[in-house]
Each structure stands twice: as structure tokens, then as C-alpha cells.
Design a protein around this motif. Structure first.
Motif, short mmCIF file in Angstrom:
data_model
loop_
_atom_site.label_atom_id
_atom_site.label_comp_id
_atom_site.label_asym_id
_atom_site.label_seq_id
_atom_site.Cartn_x
_atom_site.Cartn_y
_atom_site.Cartn_z
N ALA A 1 21.59 104.28 113.33
CA ALA A 1 20.09 104.18 113.71
C ALA A 1 19.32 104.12 112.34
CB ALA A 1 19.53 105.27 114.56
N GLY A 2 18.41 103.16 112.25
CA GLY A 2 17.71 103.19 110.81
C GLY A 2 16.29 102.41 111.07
N HIS A 3 15.75 102.49 109.96
CA HIS A 3 14.53 102.02 109.86
C HIS A 3 14.02 101.57 108.40
CE1 HIS A 3 9.87 102.08 109.78
NE2 HIS A 3 9.88 102.94 108.96
N TYR A 4 13.48 100.19 108.40
CA TYR A 4 13.31 99.67 107.03
C TYR A 4 12.03 99.30 106.63
CZ TYR A 4 13.87 97.26 102.83
OH TYR A 4 13.94 96.50 101.45
N GLU A 5 11.25 99.41 105.46
CA GLU A 5 10.16 98.77 105.08
C GLU A 5 10.12 98.89 103.45
OE1 GLU A 5 6.91 101.00 106.66
OE2 GLU A 5 7.19 102.80 105.52
N MET A 6 9.55 97.79 102.86
CA MET A 6 9.50 97.91 101.69
C MET A 6 7.89 98.26 101.16
SD MET A 6 11.58 94.45 100.30
CE MET A 6 11.40 94.99 98.33
N THR A 7 7.91 99.36 100.22
CA THR A 7 6.66 99.83 99.93
C THR A 7 6.23 100.16 98.61
OG1 THR A 7 6.04 100.65 102.29
CG2 THR A 7 4.59 101.25 100.71
N PRO A 8 5.53 99.89 97.54
CA PRO A 8 5.51 100.41 96.38
C PRO A 8 5.45 102.01 96.36
CG PRO A 8 4.26 98.42 96.44
CD PRO A 8 4.76 98.82 97.86
N VAL A 9 5.73 102.87 95.55
CA VAL A 9 5.73 104.24 95.57
C VAL A 9 4.43 104.67 95.47
CG1 VAL A 9 6.09 106.25 93.99
CG2 VAL A 9 7.82 104.52 94.22
N SER A 10 3.43 104.04 94.88
CA SER A 10 1.84 104.26 95.08
C SER A 10 1.32 103.99 96.39
CB SER A 10 1.05 103.55 93.86
OG SER A 10 1.03 102.14 94.26
N GLN A 11 1.92 103.57 97.34
CA GLN A 11 1.58 102.99 98.53
C GLN A 11 2.05 103.76 99.81
OE1 GLN A 11 0.74 98.93 99.08
NE2 GLN A 11 0.11 98.86 96.99
N ILE A 12 3.17 104.58 99.39
CA ILE A 12 4.01 105.50 100.38
C ILE A 12 3.11 106.63 100.93
CG2 ILE A 12 5.93 106.57 100.72
CD1 ILE A 12 7.47 105.01 98.61
N SER A 13 2.68 106.40 102.04
CA SER A 13 1.77 107.52 102.62
C SER A 13 2.76 108.76 102.92
CB SER A 13 1.16 107.02 103.79
OG SER A 13 2.26 106.95 105.22
N ALA A 14 2.22 109.81 103.09
CA ALA A 14 3.12 111.04 103.57
C ALA A 14 3.61 110.69 104.80
CB ALA A 14 2.30 112.31 103.70
N ALA A 15 3.08 110.03 105.72
CA ALA A 15 3.68 109.92 107.06
C ALA A 15 4.79 109.01 107.17
CB ALA A 15 2.67 109.14 108.30
N ALA A 16 4.63 107.75 106.13
CA ALA A 16 5.85 106.85 106.05
C ALA A 16 7.15 107.72 105.37
CB ALA A 16 5.17 105.75 104.96
N TRP A 17 6.82 108.54 104.17
CA TRP A 17 7.82 108.99 103.84
C TRP A 17 8.49 110.18 104.72
CZ3 TRP A 17 10.18 109.29 99.17
CH2 TRP A 17 10.88 110.53 98.86
N THR A 18 7.89 110.96 105.58
CA THR A 18 8.34 111.63 106.68
C THR A 18 9.14 110.78 107.56
OG1 THR A 18 6.40 113.16 106.19
CG2 THR A 18 7.94 113.30 108.36
N THR A 19 8.48 109.79 108.12
CA THR A 19 9.21 108.88 109.10
C THR A 19 10.67 108.56 108.49
OG1 THR A 19 7.30 108.17 110.08
CG2 THR A 19 9.14 106.82 110.36
N MET A 20 10.62 107.93 107.27
CA MET A 20 11.89 107.63 106.91
C MET A 20 12.95 108.54 106.81
SD MET A 20 12.92 104.35 105.69
CE MET A 20 11.59 103.70 105.11
N LEU A 21 12.55 109.75 106.25
CA LEU A 21 13.45 111.01 106.20
C LEU A 21 14.06 111.45 107.53
CD1 LEU A 21 12.07 113.03 103.33
CD2 LEU A 21 14.31 111.74 103.34
N ARG A 22 12.80 111.52 108.60
CA ARG A 22 13.19 111.90 109.94
C ARG A 22 14.39 111.08 110.63
NH1 ARG A 22 10.20 115.44 112.99
NH2 ARG A 22 10.49 114.03 114.86
#
Length: 230
Positions: free
Chosen positions: A75-96
Motif C-alpha cells: 500500500a502506498g501514496h506518492y506526491e512530489m512536493t518541495p520541502v518548503s511546501q510540505i505541510s504538516a498534514a502531508a508529512w504525517t499522511t506519508m508516514l502514516r
């Protein structure tokens, strides 16, 4: 006796290819995904980042099909985002999804494997976990954590007869890569020794090898990546 494999992310892409590869080689396959996974012995819609949903689904599959002999966490999830634009929610979703989903599936199947002193776990990581990528920091971090988890778990459960390995694909021709993805750009593909994307079936073959192949292989990472990382 039938051997039962559980595949997360079984409805599409690499997970679907793994399910087909294992079923074609005599495995009884159950799938977990947000969407139904047709043609499997069992398919349950779950959010893999929810430990309770995963545990309940695994209990139901065990009751229907018997003990789970192998787990492939795809199971996976992928998106390309520059570090400066990675929201806390996006970071958490990727790890979860990636690290949390693996942890949840392992927690659900591992006690039985240890008790029966047999089992194989394969986690799908990424070559970005090894080489990194521009715009892929949160994805690469999550997939790198998967490799660390795999190697640590392999050391922990080896004496219990359970093998734990990872497959780290390069860019693969699945729906996770949008049509305009830079990984599909002919200029990028020309930089690869193989000159093309991996196919889901090639990744599935690698996962199957780690399940049914040599029993001494644990804590390893196979990297079918068209030569992207050598």
C-alpha cells in the motif's frame, strides 16, 4: 495445505501484480485496500494507517482462510512536493501510510508467524529511500524508514523462523505516476541503463522470490530499478 498470503494495496499497481504473481504460483491471496481487489480469495476495504481496521480485517481473513504465511506490504501514496511546501498534514499522511501501514500489518500477522515458527514478510520500499530525489523528501523519508524497520525486524525475529525483506523499486509504470510525471519524461528514461520504467510484474517477481526463494535471505533489500541506483 494451502498457503495464505496477505497483500496490502492489492487493488492496483504493484500490489495487484504481487497478488496475481502469488495466486498464479499456488498461493491463496487476501487483499487489503481502500478499494475492492477483485479475483482474490478475500478482499477487505481498509485504511492501512488505521491499526484497528487492519487488525479486524486480518482476524476476519484468518477466520476465513486460515493462518497467514506471508505478508507483502505494498500500500502506498506518492506526491512530489518541495520541502518548503510540505505541510504538516502531508508529512504525517506519508508516514502514516508507509511506515504506519507496515507497522499495523506486521503487528496483526507477526504473533501467529512467531507461534508457528514460519513466515515471510516483504515490504515495498523505493529506490528513493537509497538515492533520494528532488521534490521527494517526505516520500523518501517514509520509504527510508521502511528499510530501517525491515532490517531491525529481521534481526529481531530471525530466530523465530520469520524472514523479513524489502523490495526497493525504481520508477514503475503504475497509476501512482501521473502521465506528466518527470519520471516518465523520455529525457529521464534515457539516463537509465535499461532505458525504461520497471513494470509492476517485475517488482512482483522480486517480491515472490523473497517469499519462496532461499530461506537464508533476511534483512535484505532487492533493488529492481532499471539501473537507477547501482
Amino acid at each position: 495445505m494451502s498457503r495464505v498470503a496477505l497483500v496490502t494495496g492489492a487493488a492496483s499497481g504493484i500490489g495487484a501484480a504481487v497478488s496475481t504473481e502469488l495466486a498464479d504460483n499456488g498461493w491463496v491471496v487476501a487483499g487489503l485496500d481502500l478499494r475492492p481487489a477483485p479475483r482474490l480469495a478475500a478482499s477487505i476495504a481498509v485504511d492501512v494507517s488505521d491499526a484497528g481496521q487492519v487488525r479486524n480485517a486480518v482476524d476476519a481473513i484468518r477466520g476465513q482462510l486460515g493462518p497467514i504465511d506471508a505478508l507483502v506490504n505494498a500500500a502506498g501514496h506518492y506526491e512530489m512536493t518541495p520541502v518548503s511546501q510540505i505541510s504538516a498534514a502531508a508529512w504525517t499522511t506519508m508516514l502514516r501510510v508507509h511506515l504506519g501501514g507496515l507497522r499495523n500489518a506486521v503487528h496483526a500477522v507477526l504473533p501467529d508467524m512467531i507461534e508457528r515458527r514460519t513466515g515471510a514478510i516483504v515490504a515495498i520500499s523505493s529506490e528513493l529511500a537509497i538515492g533520494g530525489g528532488d521534490g521527494d523528501a517526505h516520500y523518501a523519508a517514509a520509504k527510508g524508514a521502511v528499510v530501517g524497520f525491515v532490517r531491525s525486524l529481521a534481526a529481531e525475529v530471525a530466530t523465530h523462523g520469520v524472514r523479513v525483506n524489502s523490495v526497493a523499486p525504481g520508477p514503475t509504470d503504475t497509476p501512482l505516476l501521473a502521465a506528466d510525471s518527470p519520471w516518465r519524461d523520455p529525457a529521464y528514461l534515457a539516463t537509465l541503463p535499461a532505458g525504461r520504467l520497471c513494470t509492476p510484474e517485475e517488482i512482483a517477481y522480486a517480491a515472490h522470490f523473497l517469499i519462496d526463494g532461499p530461506g537464508y535471505c533476511t534483512g535484505e533489500v532487492l533493488s529492481p530499478n532499471s539501473g537507477a541506483v547501482i
